[in-house]
Write a protein that holds these residues in place. Structure first.
Motif, short mmCIF file in Angstrom:
data_model
loop_
_atom_site.label_atom_id
_atom_site.label_comp_id
_atom_site.label_asym_id
_atom_site.label_seq_id
_atom_site.Cartn_x
_atom_site.Cartn_y
_atom_site.Cartn_z
N ARG A 60 0.83 -1.21 0.00
CA ARG A 60 0.00 0.00 0.00
C ARG A 60 0.86 1.26 0.00
NH1 ARG A 60 -3.12 0.68 5.31
NH2 ARG A 60 -1.08 1.50 5.90
N GLU A 61 1.93 1.24 0.80
CA GLU A 61 2.81 2.40 0.85
C GLU A 61 3.47 2.67 -0.50
OE1 GLU A 61 3.36 4.70 3.07
OE2 GLU A 61 2.02 3.85 4.58
N ILE A 62 3.87 1.60 -1.19
CA ILE A 62 4.47 1.78 -2.52
C ILE A 62 3.46 2.42 -3.47
CG2 ILE A 62 5.34 0.56 -4.56
CD1 ILE A 62 6.54 -1.52 -2.64
N ALA A 63 2.23 1.94 -3.41
CA ALA A 63 1.19 2.46 -4.29
C ALA A 63 0.91 3.94 -4.03
CB ALA A 63 -0.10 1.66 -4.12
N SER A 115 6.45 -0.11 13.68
CA SER A 115 7.81 -0.45 14.05
C SER A 115 7.94 -1.79 14.75
CB SER A 115 8.43 0.66 14.91
OG SER A 115 7.64 0.90 16.05
N PRO A 116 7.01 -2.18 15.64
CA PRO A 116 7.16 -3.51 16.24
C PRO A 116 7.09 -4.63 15.21
CG PRO A 116 5.65 -2.16 17.52
CD PRO A 116 5.88 -1.44 16.22
N GLY A 117 6.22 -4.45 14.22
CA GLY A 117 6.10 -5.48 13.21
C GLY A 117 7.29 -5.53 12.28
N LEU A 118 7.75 -4.37 11.86
CA LEU A 118 8.88 -4.34 10.95
C LEU A 118 10.15 -4.81 11.62
CD1 LEU A 118 9.23 -3.61 8.00
CD2 LEU A 118 10.06 -1.38 8.70
N ALA A 119 10.15 -4.83 12.94
CA ALA A 119 11.33 -5.31 13.66
C ALA A 119 11.64 -6.77 13.35
CB ALA A 119 11.12 -5.14 15.16
N VAL A 120 10.70 -7.51 12.76
CA VAL A 120 11.00 -8.91 12.44
C VAL A 120 12.17 -9.01 11.48
CG1 VAL A 120 8.64 -9.67 12.80
CG2 VAL A 120 9.36 -9.02 10.51
N PHE A 121 12.39 -7.98 10.69
CA PHE A 121 13.52 -8.02 9.78
C PHE A 121 14.84 -7.98 10.53
CE2 PHE A 121 10.45 -6.10 6.72
CZ PHE A 121 10.50 -7.11 5.78
N LEU A 122 14.82 -7.48 11.77
CA LEU A 122 16.04 -7.26 12.52
C LEU A 122 16.23 -8.24 13.65
CD1 LEU A 122 15.53 -3.43 12.83
CD2 LEU A 122 16.78 -4.66 11.08
N ILE A 123 15.13 -8.62 14.29
CA ILE A 123 15.26 -9.43 15.49
C ILE A 123 15.60 -10.86 15.18
CG2 ILE A 123 13.73 -7.98 16.84
CD1 ILE A 123 11.46 -9.72 16.13
N SER A 124 15.28 -11.35 13.98
CA SER A 124 15.68 -12.70 13.61
C SER A 124 16.98 -12.62 12.83
CB SER A 124 14.60 -13.36 12.75
OG SER A 124 14.38 -12.62 11.58
N LEU A 164 12.07 1.92 -1.20
CA LEU A 164 12.81 2.30 0.01
C LEU A 164 11.97 3.20 0.90
CD1 LEU A 164 15.31 2.55 1.78
CD2 LEU A 164 16.10 4.40 0.26
N GLU A 165 11.39 4.24 0.33
CA GLU A 165 10.62 5.18 1.14
C GLU A 165 9.36 4.51 1.70
OE1 GLU A 165 11.78 7.95 2.13
OE2 GLU A 165 13.55 7.82 0.84
N ALA A 166 8.78 3.60 0.94
CA ALA A 166 7.61 2.86 1.44
C ALA A 166 7.99 1.99 2.62
CB ALA A 166 7.02 2.01 0.32
N LEU A 167 9.15 1.35 2.53
CA LEU A 167 9.63 0.51 3.62
C LEU A 167 9.86 1.33 4.89
CD1 LEU A 167 10.63 -2.43 4.26
CD2 LEU A 167 12.92 -1.57 3.76
#
Length: 206
Positions: free
Chosen positions: A76-79, A103-112, A92-95
């Motif tokens: 959705r953000e990309i769109a 932020s808690p959800g996107l943290a999955v990219f970092l915490i694992s 990148l900006e959408a991410l």
């Protein structure tokens, strides 16, 4: 059992699942993914380990569930990015915008650990990465073909969108691996943002 009882039961189950996910993400952020146990997560959520396993087969499944939940948000953000933005900039900006909202959800990219992002004993990597890449490709394809979009050669928009999507996921993974290797501070911080921007800049300059 009445429909009211069924509704209350489903609400309670949803609340328990959410409590487990929130507790896990908080503990992952504070203590690290590897150092957080299922017992820790269950205790922080106020339930037993047995209850945890009723909702998630493993820690890995909880993390991948969070990742899959992010797929439509990033799409959705990309769109919604300005039509004149180049495809990689839009991703990148959408991410980063998604990180601010969730932020808690996107943290999955970092915490694992990156290896777990790529592969898991309990869940093959391909469906997770494929879904994420596919959602980005769909959003980019729409941008390329929409009026005022950045455009692509006739009949090649879908292919170009897929290439940019897979390149974007590679850039994200590279930033995460660098983040882990250098033991940078917590998820969503300025250092990770810098790594993501640098990774995408490498793609754009290449």
């Amino acid at each position: 059992m009445s429909s009211t009882d069924v509704g209350l039961r489903e609400q309670k189950k949803a609340a328990t699942r959410q409590a487990l996910r929130q507790a896990a993400l908080r503990l992952f952020t504070e203590n690290g993914y590897e150092r957080t146990t299922v017992r820790d997560i269950a205790s922080a959520a106020g339930v037993t380990e047995r209850t945890f396993f009723r909702y998630f087969p493993s820690k890995e499944d909880l993390v991948y569930g969070e990742l899959l939940d992010l797929v439509p948000l990033v799409q959705r953000e990309i769109a919604e990015r300005p039509a004149h933005e180049p495809p990689l900039t839009a991703v990148l900006e959408a991410l980063l915008a998604t990180a601010k909202q969730r932020s808690p959800g996107l943290a999955v990219f970092l915490i694992s650990q990156p290896e777990r992002f790529v592969a898991s004993p309990s869940r093959p990597a391909r469906p997770v990465l494929f879904d994420f890449e596919h959602s980005i490709a769909e959003a980019l394809h729409h941008r390329l073909t929409a009026p005022g979009g950045t455009g692509a050669p006739d009949g090649r928009a879908a292919f170009h969108a897929a290439v940019w999507a897979r390149a974007s996921v590679a850039a994200i993974r590279s930033a995460l691996i660098a983040h882990t290797d250098h033991d940078f501070d917590g998820p969503g911080g300025a250092k990770l943002t810098g790594l993501l921007r640098e990774a995408f800049a490498v793609l754009e300059s290449g």
